[in-house]
Design a protein around this motif. Sequence first.
Motif, PDB file in Angstrom:
ATOM      1  N   GLU A  27      23.069 -17.680  42.469  1.00 46.87           N
ATOM      2  CA  GLU A  27      22.660 -18.099  43.804  1.00 46.87           C
ATOM      3  C   GLU A  27      21.169 -17.814  43.992  1.00 46.87           C
ATOM      4  OE1 GLU A  27      24.704 -15.810  46.728  1.00 46.87           O
ATOM      5  OE2 GLU A  27      23.887 -13.892  46.050  1.00 46.87           O
ATOM      6  N   LYS A  28      20.572 -18.496  44.936  1.00 43.40           N
ATOM      7  CA  LYS A  28      19.177 -18.208  45.256  1.00 43.40           C
ATOM      8  C   LYS A  28      19.082 -16.770  45.750  1.00 43.40           C
ATOM      9  CE  LYS A  28      18.348 -22.965  46.812  1.00 43.40           C
ATOM     10  NZ  LYS A  28      18.006 -23.814  47.975  1.00 43.40           N
ATOM     11  N   SER A  29      18.139 -16.023  45.180  1.00 46.59           N
ATOM     12  CA  SER A  29      18.087 -14.586  45.455  1.00 46.59           C
ATOM     13  C   SER A  29      16.701 -14.089  45.826  1.00 46.59           C
ATOM     14  CB  SER A  29      18.598 -13.816  44.227  1.00 46.59           C
ATOM     15  OG  SER A  29      19.907 -14.216  43.889  1.00 46.59           O
ATOM     16  N   LEU A  30      15.800 -14.988  46.197  1.00 47.42           N
ATOM     17  CA  LEU A  30      14.454 -14.556  46.578  1.00 47.42           C
ATOM     18  C   LEU A  30      14.515 -13.595  47.758  1.00 47.42           C
ATOM     19  CD1 LEU A  30      11.415 -14.680  46.192  1.00 47.42           C
ATOM     20  CD2 LEU A  30      11.368 -16.774  47.560  1.00 47.42           C
ATOM     21  N   HIS A  31      15.429 -13.825  48.675  1.00 50.54           N
ATOM     22  CA  HIS A  31      15.546 -12.938  49.839  1.00 50.54           C
ATOM     23  C   HIS A  31      15.931 -11.519  49.413  1.00 50.54           C
ATOM     24  CE1 HIS A  31      19.611 -14.353  49.094  1.00 50.54           C
ATOM     25  NE2 HIS A  31      20.105 -13.441  49.893  1.00 50.54           N
ATOM     26  N   LYS A  32      16.788 -11.400  48.396  1.00 53.45           N
ATOM     27  CA  LYS A  32      17.183 -10.082  47.906  1.00 53.45           C
ATOM     28  C   LYS A  32      16.013  -9.394  47.203  1.00 53.45           C
ATOM     29  CE  LYS A  32      22.044 -11.387  47.303  1.00 53.45           C
ATOM     30  NZ  LYS A  32      23.163 -11.545  46.336  1.00 53.45           N
ATOM     31  N   THR A  69      11.304 -20.497  45.134  1.00 55.55           N
ATOM     32  CA  THR A  69      12.489 -20.583  45.992  1.00 55.55           C
ATOM     33  C   THR A  69      13.802 -20.543  45.223  1.00 55.55           C
ATOM     34  OG1 THR A  69      11.591 -22.832  46.183  1.00 55.55           O
ATOM     35  CG2 THR A  69      11.885 -21.621  48.212  1.00 55.55           C
ATOM     36  N   LEU A  70      13.782 -20.930  43.953  1.00 52.58           N
ATOM     37  CA  LEU A  70      15.018 -20.934  43.165  1.00 52.58           C
ATOM     38  C   LEU A  70      15.256 -19.614  42.445  1.00 52.58           C
ATOM     39  CD1 LEU A  70      15.222 -24.478  41.496  1.00 52.58           C
ATOM     40  CD2 LEU A  70      16.656 -23.531  43.312  1.00 52.58           C
ATOM     41  N   TYR A  71      14.425 -18.614  42.728  1.00 57.70           N
ATOM     42  CA  TYR A  71      14.543 -17.357  42.003  1.00 57.70           C
ATOM     43  C   TYR A  71      15.985 -16.854  41.992  1.00 57.70           C
ATOM     44  CZ  TYR A  71      14.514 -12.569  40.593  1.00 57.70           C
ATOM     45  OH  TYR A  71      14.830 -11.409  39.921  1.00 57.70           O
ATOM     46  N   GLY A  72      16.445 -16.479  40.798  1.00 59.89           N
ATOM     47  CA  GLY A  72      17.740 -15.830  40.641  1.00 59.89           C
ATOM     48  C   GLY A  72      18.916 -16.749  40.441  1.00 59.89           C
ATOM     49  N   SER A 109      12.667 -24.733  30.674  1.00 57.35           N
ATOM     50  CA  SER A 109      13.482 -24.760  31.882  1.00 57.35           C
ATOM     51  C   SER A 109      13.331 -23.451  32.658  1.00 57.35           C
ATOM     52  CB  SER A 109      14.952 -24.994  31.525  1.00 57.35           C
ATOM     53  OG  SER A 109      15.110 -26.254  30.902  1.00 57.35           O
ATOM     54  N   TYR A 110      13.850 -23.451  33.864  1.00 55.21           N
ATOM     55  CA  TYR A 110      13.680 -22.319  34.783  1.00 55.21           C
ATOM     56  C   TYR A 110      14.409 -21.082  34.272  1.00 55.21           C
ATOM     57  CZ  TYR A 110      12.855 -20.206  39.373  1.00 55.21           C
ATOM     58  OH  TYR A 110      12.414 -19.408  40.404  1.00 55.21           O
ATOM     59  N   ARG A 111      13.665 -19.969  34.152  1.00 56.03           N
ATOM     60  CA  ARG A 111      14.243 -18.684  33.762  1.00 56.03           C
ATOM     61  C   ARG A 111      13.691 -17.593  34.672  1.00 56.03           C
ATOM     62  NH1 ARG A 111      11.078 -21.285  30.039  1.00 56.03           N
ATOM     63  NH2 ARG A 111      10.480 -19.436  28.844  1.00 56.03           N
ATOM     64  N   ALA A 158       9.430 -15.909  37.716  1.00 57.71           N
ATOM     65  CA  ALA A 158      10.216 -16.832  36.889  1.00 57.71           C
ATOM     66  C   ALA A 158       9.279 -17.621  35.995  1.00 57.71           C
ATOM     67  CB  ALA A 158      11.051 -17.773  37.754  1.00 57.71           C
ATOM     68  N   GLU A 159       9.840 -18.197  34.959  1.00 55.23           N
ATOM     69  CA  GLU A 159       9.108 -19.034  34.015  1.00 55.23           C
ATOM     70  C   GLU A 159       9.759 -20.404  33.979  1.00 55.23           C
ATOM     71  OE1 GLU A 159       6.501 -20.172  32.525  1.00 55.23           O
ATOM     72  OE2 GLU A 159       6.149 -18.296  31.433  1.00 55.23           O
TER      73      GLU A 159
END
Length: 442
Positions: A211-216, A202-205, A170-172, A152-153
Amino acid sequence: MNVLFISLGCDKNRVDAEFMLGMLKKDGIAVTDDEYEADVIIVNSCCFIGDAKEESINTILEMAEHKKDAKLKALIVTGCLAQRYREEIKKEIPEVDAVLGTNSYHEIVRAVHAAAEGTYFERFHPLSGLPDLGDTARVVTTGGHYAYLKIAEGCNKRCTYCIIPSIRGSYRSVPMDELIAQAGELASQGVKELILVAQETTLYGIDLYGEKSLHKLLDALQEVDGIFWIRILYCYPEEIYEALIESMVRNKKVCHYLDIPIQHASDAILRSMGRRTDQVSLARTIGALRERIPDLALRTTLICGFPGETEEMHEELMQFVNDMEFDRLGVFTYSPEEGTPAAKFDGQISEKQKAAWRADVMELQEEISFDKNEEQIGRELYAFIEGKVADENVYVARTYRDAPDVDGYIFIHTDEMLMTGDIAKVRVTGAYEYDLIGELSV
């Protein structure tokens, strides 16, 4: 045409540099490590804190001296300093021939050709969206067996001491299919360890998928052939969630290692920093992580000397560090950055006091780290070979507990011939404050 490329700052900046190097290579532009052979010099700059800013400026000025040489045609500045101080660079350092902002590094080939032909070039795309990298294959600069994967950026947190949102946006999130493709390409180049980075992983996705998608993402990366380890850095503690913990337990390639930068433990300082957590929540999160993943190696970073910090607040931080017993810990002294709210706060701390408090924390952490390392004696662990001690039968390696450049090593005594990037199974036989001693397992 020969280009000298100098990249400064963090691992996120390194990823940008590797993509730029890939674009140059694709265009047929040669890269040299000799500044006297360069037709063009590129400085990928950093300005996160005062020391980084100073290093970037000094490097640019040093490279600008080569404009006096007949061979050097152009000097290009990219990265965070370029984004933040574009006008100052143009005015104060006329030797610079091109400037690219943080969301414009995909223009590097155009910048090189224009600058080399004597045309001033600058691009500052809006800090939204992501650069169009096309099918660029990165040039890995870490030695080949590990690489950083920037997922992410930018950042949405707006901590009062941090300039990043204004120079990175901002978060992308990077789309998951692009990350999987990048991981596959890196694995095909021999990369065995992926290190996931962003301003906050942690906020990926959350922006792309709702939704938070780092686990995916971890589930998908687990399936990439050739990858042995997946390591996660920069997890904000308040954003750690159950599905992420479950994925760390479930996916065998994911290192039981987590970097959670807490910055402080005093509730008053955390509020002043604009952090979205408190001491009780931090302790609860750390306890839950260790309960679910007993062999978890936890790393954190702290800031000493934030405006308004008192001796009592410092002692509160010391007690928290003592109680939590982080496996790995780094400490910065507070750096007032222009344009941030904290730079104007009352109660600025002297550099002498900041340094003294930092020394206190590091002295305490040295004792904790030694005790933690002693607990590893007798364990059998996999380790990546990083190199060899000159004139000795001793190899330098990293276990899952050690991220590159910021953590320690295990020194392996053996007569066997090993190569950088090899994976060896080792038994820990001894401990130093920050490093381990080991031997090959039989």
